[in-house]
Write a protein that holds these residues in place. Structure first.
Motif, PDB file in Angstrom:
ATOM      1  N   ALA A 166      -9.876-132.855   4.571  1.00  0.00           N
ATOM      2  CA  ALA A 166      -8.529-133.263   4.187  1.00  0.00           C
ATOM      3  C   ALA A 166      -7.942-132.346   3.122  1.00  0.00           C
ATOM      4  O   ALA A 166      -6.752-132.085   3.108  1.00  0.00           O
ATOM      5  CB  ALA A 166      -8.553-134.705   3.684  1.00  0.00           C
ATOM      6  N   TYR A 167      -8.783-131.855   2.214  1.00  0.00           N
ATOM      7  CA  TYR A 167      -8.304-131.017   1.114  1.00  0.00           C
ATOM      8  C   TYR A 167      -9.177-129.769   1.012  1.00  0.00           C
ATOM      9  O   TYR A 167      -9.958-129.626   0.092  1.00  0.00           O
ATOM     10  CB  TYR A 167      -8.351-131.801  -0.198  1.00  0.00           C
ATOM     11  CG  TYR A 167      -7.550-133.063  -0.143  1.00  0.00           C
ATOM     12  CD1 TYR A 167      -6.164-133.041  -0.227  1.00  0.00           C
ATOM     13  CD2 TYR A 167      -8.163-134.295   0.029  1.00  0.00           C
ATOM     14  CE1 TYR A 167      -5.410-134.196  -0.158  1.00  0.00           C
ATOM     15  CE2 TYR A 167      -7.419-135.466   0.100  1.00  0.00           C
ATOM     16  CZ  TYR A 167      -6.054-135.408   0.012  1.00  0.00           C
ATOM     17  OH  TYR A 167      -5.325-136.557   0.087  1.00  0.00           O
TER      18      TYR A 167
ATOM     19  N   LYS B  42     -13.591-135.453   2.893  1.00  0.00           N
ATOM     20  CA  LYS B  42     -12.711-135.019   1.805  1.00  0.00           C
ATOM     21  C   LYS B  42     -12.428-133.534   1.898  1.00  0.00           C
ATOM     22  O   LYS B  42     -11.315-133.073   1.694  1.00  0.00           O
ATOM     23  CB  LYS B  42     -13.361-135.352   0.457  1.00  0.00           C
ATOM     24  CG  LYS B  42     -12.487-134.975  -0.735  1.00  0.00           C
ATOM     25  CD  LYS B  42     -13.168-135.384  -2.035  1.00  0.00           C
ATOM     26  CE  LYS B  42     -12.294-135.004  -3.233  1.00  0.00           C
ATOM     27  NZ  LYS B  42     -12.934-135.365  -4.513  1.00  0.00           N
TER      28      LYS B  42
ATOM     29  N   ASP C 128       3.775-132.241   8.282  1.00  0.00           N
ATOM     30  CA  ASP C 128       2.522-132.804   7.780  1.00  0.00           C
ATOM     31  C   ASP C 128       2.271-132.316   6.352  1.00  0.00           C
ATOM     32  O   ASP C 128       1.968-131.141   6.122  1.00  0.00           O
ATOM     33  CB  ASP C 128       1.377-132.375   8.692  1.00  0.00           C
ATOM     34  CG  ASP C 128       0.068-133.080   8.385  1.00  0.00           C
ATOM     35  OD1 ASP C 128      -0.059-133.649   7.281  1.00  0.00           O
ATOM     36  OD2 ASP C 128      -0.825-133.055   9.241  1.00  0.00           O
ATOM     37  N   ARG C 129       2.339-133.231   5.410  1.00  0.00           N
ATOM     38  CA  ARG C 129       2.222-132.850   3.997  1.00  0.00           C
ATOM     39  C   ARG C 129       0.798-132.476   3.585  1.00  0.00           C
ATOM     40  O   ARG C 129       0.591-132.023   2.456  1.00  0.00           O
ATOM     41  CB  ARG C 129       2.754-133.974   3.103  1.00  0.00           C
ATOM     42  CG  ARG C 129       4.260-134.182   3.233  1.00  0.00           C
ATOM     43  CD  ARG C 129       4.778-135.158   2.193  1.00  0.00           C
ATOM     44  NE  ARG C 129       6.191-135.467   2.369  1.00  0.00           N
ATOM     45  CZ  ARG C 129       7.192-134.748   1.874  1.00  0.00           C
ATOM     46  NH1 ARG C 129       6.917-133.657   1.166  1.00  0.00           N
ATOM     47  NH2 ARG C 129       8.456-135.110   2.079  1.00  0.00           N
ATOM     48  N   ARG C 130      -0.176-132.642   4.469  1.00  0.00           N
ATOM     49  CA  ARG C 130      -1.524-132.153   4.142  1.00  0.00           C
ATOM     50  C   ARG C 130      -1.507-130.644   3.914  1.00  0.00           C
ATOM     51  O   ARG C 130      -2.328-130.101   3.169  1.00  0.00           O
ATOM     52  CB  ARG C 130      -2.500-132.505   5.260  1.00  0.00           C
ATOM     53  CG  ARG C 130      -2.826-133.982   5.385  1.00  0.00           C
ATOM     54  CD  ARG C 130      -3.821-134.215   6.518  1.00  0.00           C
ATOM     55  NE  ARG C 130      -3.274-133.828   7.809  1.00  0.00           N
ATOM     56  CZ  ARG C 130      -4.006-133.705   8.921  1.00  0.00           C
ATOM     57  NH1 ARG C 130      -5.310-133.936   8.875  1.00  0.00           N
ATOM     58  NH2 ARG C 130      -3.438-133.349  10.065  1.00  0.00           N
TER      59      ARG C 130
ATOM     60  N   ASN D  45      -3.789-134.236  14.009  1.00  0.00           N
ATOM     61  CA  ASN D  45      -3.319-135.623  14.003  1.00  0.00           C
ATOM     62  C   ASN D  45      -2.515-135.819  15.271  1.00  0.00           C
ATOM     63  O   ASN D  45      -1.371-135.388  15.373  1.00  0.00           O
ATOM     64  CB  ASN D  45      -2.462-135.886  12.760  1.00  0.00           C
ATOM     65  CG  ASN D  45      -1.987-137.321  12.671  1.00  0.00           C
ATOM     66  OD1 ASN D  45      -2.004-138.062  13.648  1.00  0.00           O
ATOM     67  ND2 ASN D  45      -1.546-137.728  11.489  1.00  0.00           N
TER      68      ASN D  45
ATOM     69  N   ILE E 228      -8.061-128.262   8.668  1.00  0.00           N
ATOM     70  CA  ILE E 228      -7.358-129.545   8.608  1.00  0.00           C
ATOM     71  C   ILE E 228      -7.308-130.086  10.028  1.00  0.00           C
ATOM     72  O   ILE E 228      -6.839-129.418  10.939  1.00  0.00           O
ATOM     73  CB  ILE E 228      -5.936-129.372   8.039  1.00  0.00           C
ATOM     74  CG1 ILE E 228      -6.020-128.921   6.569  1.00  0.00           C
ATOM     75  CG2 ILE E 228      -5.147-130.673   8.140  1.00  0.00           C
ATOM     76  CD1 ILE E 228      -4.678-128.665   5.929  1.00  0.00           C
TER      77      ILE E 228
END
Length: 214
Positions: free
Chosen positions: A31-32, A28, A105-107, A47, A44
């Motif tokens: 990711a955030y 987690k 990438d919206r992350r 990918n 991050i």
């Protein structure tokens, strides 16, 4: 009967449960990310399906210093598909610079208003606050080594920049890069955290310090 059924359900030991909780907490956090380290390169994860390969810490720092010098005090920097450079700029606490990350990438939307969703297939699709020729320098790293991707990304670059361009892409794209953007290959050779199959280089259209180091 229900008590017997409950007994048949496998139970994790307290040690295994704690390890599992720690694993999910780390996932987690990756990711955030938040806090002081949210700008760390690699915080991050890459990918690969999006053709993401982060720069090494040394390369990210070198490119961040390059665009800082090129933009000048109080300058504006557009990082197009280059989250590693954006992160390093913010890690350096260069509050005098206006820096925007144009990224698919919206992350990376965790970076708030400095994140601009960007799809190279729609190279001129920008919010109203992104004006024509409003950046002192654009650093871009097209996600794919193809003529189409470079051509469309070049439209973005030429729309955003006031003049200075720093392009990072494969050596095989040299001819196309020169034709589309008028850039030349630098002596500096960028590195990534992982070994890439294709030779990677930097290209500029201005007098750059990247051309003064082998």
């Amino acid at each position: 009967m229900s008590d017997l059924e409950d007994d048949d359900v496998p139970q994790l030991s307290s040690h295994a449960l704690a390890a599992l909780q720690e694993f999910y907490a780390e996932k987690k956090q990756c990711a955030y990310p938040g806090g002081d380290d949210k700008y760390n390169v690699g915080r991050i994860e890459e990918n690969w399906q999006l053709s993401q390969f982060w720069y090494s810490q040394e390369t990210a720092l070198r490119l961040a210093k390059e665009v800082t010098a090129a933009a000048g005090e109080g300058g504006r920097v557009a990082c197009v598909s280059t989250p590693s450079v954006y992160q390093k700029l913010r890690e350096l606490h260069r509050e005098d610079l206006a820096v925007y990350l144009f990224e698919y990438d919206r992350r990376f939307s965790i970076y708030g208003e400095e994140f601009i969703f960007y799809d190279y297939n729609n190279p001129l699709d920008f919010p109203v606050n992104i004006a024509h020729h409003s950046f002192d320098i654009v650093i871009a790293d097209p996600p794919y080594l193809s003529e189409e991707c470079l051509r469309k990304t070049s439209e973005t670059i030429k729309y955003l920049t006031q003049g200075k361009i720093l392009l990072c892409t494969g050596a095989v794209m040299e001819e196309e890069a020169t034709k589309l953007l008028g850039v030349k290959m630098c002596k500096f050779i960028p590195k990534h955290t992982r070994t890439l199959a294709n030779e990677f280089r930097c290209y500029v259209n201005y007098d750059s310090q990247l051309d003064h180091a082998v």
